[in-house]
Motif scaffolding. Structure first.
Motif, mmCIF file in Angstrom:
data_model
loop_
_atom_site.group_PDB
_atom_site.id
_atom_site.type_symbol
_atom_site.label_atom_id
_atom_site.label_comp_id
_atom_site.label_asym_id
_atom_site.label_seq_id
_atom_site.Cartn_x
_atom_site.Cartn_y
_atom_site.Cartn_z
ATOM 1 N N ASP A 1 -3.770 11.629 -7.697
ATOM 2 C CA ASP A 1 -4.964 10.432 -6.972
ATOM 3 C C ASP A 1 -4.574 9.055 -7.654
ATOM 4 O OD1 ASP A 1 -6.601 8.863 -5.826
ATOM 5 O OD2 ASP A 1 -8.482 10.121 -6.390
ATOM 6 N N ILE B 1 -6.298 0.560 -11.296
ATOM 7 C CA ILE B 1 -5.876 -0.642 -11.538
ATOM 8 C C ILE B 1 -6.961 -0.812 -12.560
ATOM 9 C CG2 ILE B 1 -7.229 -1.969 -9.889
ATOM 10 C CD1 ILE B 1 -3.552 -2.789 -10.650
ATOM 11 N N GLY C 1 -2.562 1.107 -13.674
ATOM 12 C CA GLY C 1 -1.768 0.324 -13.004
ATOM 13 C C GLY C 1 -2.045 0.337 -11.619
ATOM 14 N N TYR D 1 -15.171 -4.631 -6.345
ATOM 15 C CA TYR D 1 -15.370 -3.462 -7.655
ATOM 16 C C TYR D 1 -15.424 -4.387 -8.861
ATOM 17 C CZ TYR D 1 -13.802 0.351 -4.541
ATOM 18 O OH TYR D 1 -13.831 1.253 -3.660
#
Ligand SMILES: C[S@@+](CC[C@H](N)C(=O)[O-])C[C@H]1O[C@@H](n2cnc3c(N)ncnc32)[C@H](O)[C@@H]1O
Length: 429
Positions: free
Chosen positions: A101, A125, A282, A310
């Motif tokens: 994922d 990220i 990342g 977010y």
């Protein structure tokens, strides 16, 4: 012994079907699906340059299904239900396959893959994602968590941001700050272990919420930390002051709940998965640390344009975990054109990572009240990136109750749907 045989020995075989379905067989099964009382409705989507792909609409997973593991009960904004990755993992992979994922969030795909005896890979990220997911692959026991909490000096005087007193009773805030300092020190030392990871994951999840099970006074749900200014308004409106909460006790309680009903087979699968899991912090479109042609199945859900903030949602969790959330290049893309270009880059990267014949289940929800059909843009971007669009599945909740009396498009308007594009990397690589 082949590599696949050795994988079978590592993982406990789940009771569910563990063989990989051929895609034709999968699509036929989806079209014939009627487990929850309604027949699948078939439509079509035209993908520029590719042709048409079938669209299948039904309630494919539902609250009525076998309950998901308690281990998933960590809140995260825009997370999907474990039943969604399970639907694809059970049908499209076998034990020991790699399930990835690239927008992992709380790690729903990773945890479900591990419970089912697959190898979980995940990227996000935001480093918070790994902090929420990875500890749950380690089935530590409650006694270990309790002993470690007892080792924390909750009375220790450490610097505390006073502005957080809008959320917390002064003594509760003191305990949170002492725990935060304890965890920061351990994370910088070789002593750090999975028990510390569990405590940080559980405490992060208890920071704010709207019941006495959380450290804070009544506020937004735990995955949507509100600003200090907005919380002052909530406190004034509700005429509330933050009550005293017992931080160590609330951590013990939540840890116990997360571990409840975990079977020995699941613990064995988690341990085996933890040894082979990979977590990348990342961007989904650039993951050079992951090798070519190694992934069997991707199950994921990207940010839907700019529907969720977010950074703002996670600022308090970021503070607790030592993450500068406002510095993170989290994708929050308002232009549809730029979003599609970003997804195309992700698909190019996924094509590199997938084994020949590997599959992607790419979920997008409803945005802008259903005016934009993101699945159309997904199929176009995937096609340009060299992945073959096979089908779109629309999982419509409440579908079984209403599909017989409404036209499908009318019925879908008022519902919460998941739209999953199923894509394949061609057999030639
Ligand atoms: C819809 S959420 C995924 C939720 C996940 N399916 C779950 O069940 O928790 C999208 C995630 O994408 C992450 N994200 C945003 N930009 C990203 C990027 N460029 N690369 C990887 N992840 C990114 C966000 O941090 C967020 O966790």
């Amino acid at each position: 012994m082949t590599f696949e045989d050795s994988q079978m020995l590592l993982f406990d075989q789940p009771a569910a079907p563990a063989r990989r379905l051929a895609t034709d067989e999968l699509l036929a099964g989806i079209e014939a699906f009627d487990e929850f009382g309604a027949r699948t409705v078939r439509d079509e989507l035209t993908v520029a340059g590719h042709g048409t792909v079938p669209v299948f609409i039904n309630e494919f997973w539902t609250a009525g299904q076998r309950q998901a593991s308690r281990l998933h009960e960590i809140s995260y904004r825009a997370c999907f239900k474990p039943q969604l990755p399970r639907f694809f993992i059970e049908r499209l992979t076998g034990p020991g396959d790699v399930v990835y994922d690239p927008f992992s969030g709380r790690g729903t795909t990773a945890i479900e893959a591990a419970l089912l005896g697959r190898i979980p890979w995940a990227a996000d990220i935001n480093p918070l994602s790994r902090m929420l997911a990875e500890p749950r692959l380690h089935p530590v026991d409650l006694a270990g968590v309790v002993r470690r909490i007892e080792a924390v000096d909750f009375q220790r005087q450490v610097d505390c941001p006073e502005e957080l007193l809008v959320f917390y009773h002064p003594e509760t805030l003191q305990e949170i700050c002492a725990l935060r300092a304890f965890l920061h020190e351990r994370s910088a030392s070789p002593e750090w272990d999975p028990v510390d990871g569990w405590i940080r994951m559980v405490a992060t999840n208890r920071l704010t919420g709207h019941s006495p099970g959380f450290f804070s006074v009544y506020t937004l749900p735990p995955n949507q930390a509100t600003s200090v200014t907005a919380q002052k308004r909530i406190n004034a409106k509700r005429n509330q002051t933050p009550p005293r909460r017992d931080v160590p006790e609330l951590i013990r309680r939540k840890a116990r709940k997360l571990m409840k009903e975990r079977t020995a087979a699941e613990s064995q699968n988690l341990r085996a998965a933890a040894a082979r899991a990979r977590f990348v912090t990342g961007s989904a479109d650039a993951t050079p640390e992951l090798p070519d042609a190694s992934v069997d199945l991707v199950v994921t859900s990207p940010p839907f344009l700019n529907a969720v903030d977010y950074r703002l949602d996670n600022w308090l969790r970021g503070w607790f975990c030592g993450i500068e959330t406002d510095q993170l290049p989290i994708w929050q893309i308002s232009s549809l054109e730029k979003w599609e270009a970003a997804m195309e880059r992700v698909f190019i990267e996924l094509r590199r990572l997938l084994k020949p014949g590997g599959l992607v289940a790419f979920e997008v929800g409803e945005v802008r009240h259903g005016e934009i059909r993101l699945e159309e843009h997904v199929a176009g971007a995937a096609h340009r990136a060299g992945l073959t669009p096979l089908a779109v599945l629309i999982n419509a909740q409440e579908f079984t109750k209403t599909s017989n009396c409404w036209g499908v498009s009318n019925q879908l308007r008022g519902t919460n749907t998941n739209r999953i594009s199923l894509l394949r990397k061609s057999g030639q690589g």
